[in-house]
Design a protein around this motif. Structure first.
Motif, PDB file in Angstrom:
ATOM      1  N   ALA A 169       0.916  -1.157  -0.061  1.00 53.95           N
ATOM      2  CA  ALA A 169      -0.111  -0.129  -0.017  1.00 53.95           C
ATOM      3  C   ALA A 169       0.931   1.269  -0.014  1.00 53.95           C
ATOM      4  O   ALA A 169       0.602   2.208  -0.699  1.00 53.95           O
ATOM      5  CB  ALA A 169      -0.972   0.082   1.249  1.00 53.95           C
ATOM      6  N   ARG A 170       2.037   0.991   1.001  1.00 53.77           N
ATOM      7  CA  ARG A 170       2.960   2.481   0.780  1.00 53.77           C
ATOM      8  C   ARG A 170       3.405   2.589  -0.499  1.00 53.77           C
ATOM      9  O   ARG A 170       3.434   3.839  -1.039  1.00 53.77           O
ATOM     10  CB  ARG A 170       3.921   2.202   1.989  1.00 53.77           C
ATOM     11  CG  ARG A 170       3.363   2.501   3.312  1.00 53.77           C
ATOM     12  CD  ARG A 170       4.543   2.564   4.278  1.00 53.77           C
ATOM     13  NE  ARG A 170       5.368   1.348   4.338  1.00 53.77           N
ATOM     14  CZ  ARG A 170       5.006   0.266   5.055  1.00 53.77           C
ATOM     15  NH1 ARG A 170       3.853   0.196   5.969  1.00 53.77           N
ATOM     16  NH2 ARG A 170       5.736  -0.681   5.061  1.00 53.77           N
ATOM     17  N   ARG A 171       4.014   1.358  -1.234  1.00 53.40           N
ATOM     18  CA  ARG A 171       4.710   1.472  -2.273  1.00 53.40           C
ATOM     19  C   ARG A 171       3.597   2.314  -3.308  1.00 53.40           C
ATOM     20  O   ARG A 171       4.046   2.892  -4.301  1.00 53.40           O
ATOM     21  CB  ARG A 171       5.118   0.184  -2.878  1.00 53.40           C
ATOM     22  CG  ARG A 171       6.030   0.316  -3.969  1.00 53.40           C
ATOM     23  CD  ARG A 171       6.653  -1.046  -4.504  1.00 53.40           C
ATOM     24  NE  ARG A 171       6.102  -2.293  -4.134  1.00 53.40           N
ATOM     25  CZ  ARG A 171       5.943  -3.172  -3.041  1.00 53.40           C
ATOM     26  NH1 ARG A 171       7.144  -2.913  -2.654  1.00 53.40           N
ATOM     27  NH2 ARG A 171       5.465  -4.004  -3.085  1.00 53.40           N
ATOM     28  N   THR A 172       2.380   1.665  -3.532  1.00 50.01           N
ATOM     29  CA  THR A 172       1.434   2.062  -4.386  1.00 50.01           C
ATOM     30  C   THR A 172       1.022   3.405  -4.198  1.00 50.01           C
ATOM     31  O   THR A 172       0.945   4.296  -5.218  1.00 50.01           O
ATOM     32  CB  THR A 172       0.086   1.241  -4.282  1.00 50.01           C
ATOM     33  OG1 THR A 172       0.578  -0.239  -4.418  1.00 50.01           O
ATOM     34  CG2 THR A 172      -1.040   1.655  -5.176  1.00 50.01           C
ATOM     35  N   ARG A 226       2.974   5.852  -3.062  1.00 52.64           N
ATOM     36  CA  ARG A 226       4.008   6.729  -3.581  1.00 52.64           C
ATOM     37  C   ARG A 226       4.265   6.713  -5.031  1.00 52.64           C
ATOM     38  O   ARG A 226       4.485   7.905  -5.513  1.00 52.64           O
ATOM     39  CB  ARG A 226       5.474   5.912  -2.976  1.00 52.64           C
ATOM     40  CG  ARG A 226       5.812   6.348  -1.585  1.00 52.64           C
ATOM     41  CD  ARG A 226       7.109   6.138  -1.139  1.00 52.64           C
ATOM     42  NE  ARG A 226       7.784   4.628  -1.478  1.00 52.64           N
ATOM     43  CZ  ARG A 226       7.719   4.004  -0.607  1.00 52.64           C
ATOM     44  NH1 ARG A 226       7.293   3.879   0.689  1.00 52.64           N
ATOM     45  NH2 ARG A 226       8.142   2.516  -0.970  1.00 52.64           N
ATOM     46  N   GLN A 227       3.905   5.635  -5.680  1.00 53.48           N
ATOM     47  CA  GLN A 227       3.818   5.827  -7.121  1.00 53.48           C
ATOM     48  C   GLN A 227       2.765   6.517  -7.679  1.00 53.48           C
ATOM     49  O   GLN A 227       3.006   7.096  -8.842  1.00 53.48           O
ATOM     50  CB  GLN A 227       3.709   4.281  -7.739  1.00 53.48           C
ATOM     51  CG  GLN A 227       5.013   3.418  -7.258  1.00 53.48           C
ATOM     52  CD  GLN A 227       4.629   2.251  -7.662  1.00 53.48           C
ATOM     53  OE1 GLN A 227       3.494   1.468  -8.132  1.00 53.48           O
ATOM     54  NE2 GLN A 227       5.661   1.124  -7.682  1.00 53.48           N
ATOM     55  N   GLN A 228       1.725   6.661  -6.780  1.00 55.87           N
ATOM     56  CA  GLN A 228       0.651   7.515  -7.427  1.00 55.87           C
ATOM     57  C   GLN A 228       0.881   8.944  -7.255  1.00 55.87           C
ATOM     58  O   GLN A 228       0.053   9.795  -7.845  1.00 55.87           O
ATOM     59  CB  GLN A 228      -0.664   7.191  -6.613  1.00 55.87           C
ATOM     60  CG  GLN A 228      -1.060   5.749  -7.207  1.00 55.87           C
ATOM     61  CD  GLN A 228      -2.516   5.375  -6.376  1.00 55.87           C
ATOM     62  OE1 GLN A 228      -2.908   6.046  -5.516  1.00 55.87           O
ATOM     63  NE2 GLN A 228      -2.873   4.191  -6.910  1.00 55.87           N
ATOM     64  N   HIS A 229       1.816   9.433  -6.371  1.00 54.32           N
ATOM     65  CA  HIS A 229       2.192  10.793  -6.267  1.00 54.32           C
ATOM     66  C   HIS A 229       3.305  11.423  -7.116  1.00 54.32           C
ATOM     67  O   HIS A 229       3.784  10.869  -7.646  1.00 54.32           O
ATOM     68  CB  HIS A 229       2.471  10.962  -4.872  1.00 54.32           C
ATOM     69  CG  HIS A 229       1.219  10.939  -3.970  1.00 54.32           C
ATOM     70  ND1 HIS A 229       0.997   9.751  -2.962  1.00 54.32           N
ATOM     71  CD2 HIS A 229      -0.075  11.617  -3.541  1.00 54.32           C
ATOM     72  CE1 HIS A 229      -0.158   9.815  -2.600  1.00 54.32           C
ATOM     73  NE2 HIS A 229      -0.660  11.091  -2.708  1.00 54.32           N
TER      74      HIS A 229
END
Length: 70
Positions: free
Chosen positions: A62-65, A67-70
């Motif tokens: 969830a954290r990785r996802t 970060r990738q969306q921002h």
């Protein structure tokens, strides 16, 4: 059916952390465990450790996802 009980040393070895860190995770409720005997020896069911690992993996994804969306 008997569940496999792990010591804090077992938990520390499995997670590759120190025993004091394992104790902190159990005492803080992040890993479900219980004390046995009068000397405060902790035990963790293997299933509870598995559940902790799964929660941590999901949180990391969830954290990785995020970060990738921002």
């Amino acid at each position: 059916m008997t569940q496999r009980m792990l010591t804090l040393a077992d938990v520390a070895e499995i997670l590759d952390i120190t025993i004091p860190t394992a104790r902190s995770l159990v005492r803080g409720g992040e890993i479900e465990g219980f004390q046995v005997g009068g000397r405060g020896m902790w035990r963790v069911e293997a299933q509870a450790l598995d559940a902790y690992v799964e929660r941590e993996k999901a949180a990391a994804v969830a954290r990785r996802t995020s970060r990738q969306q921002h």
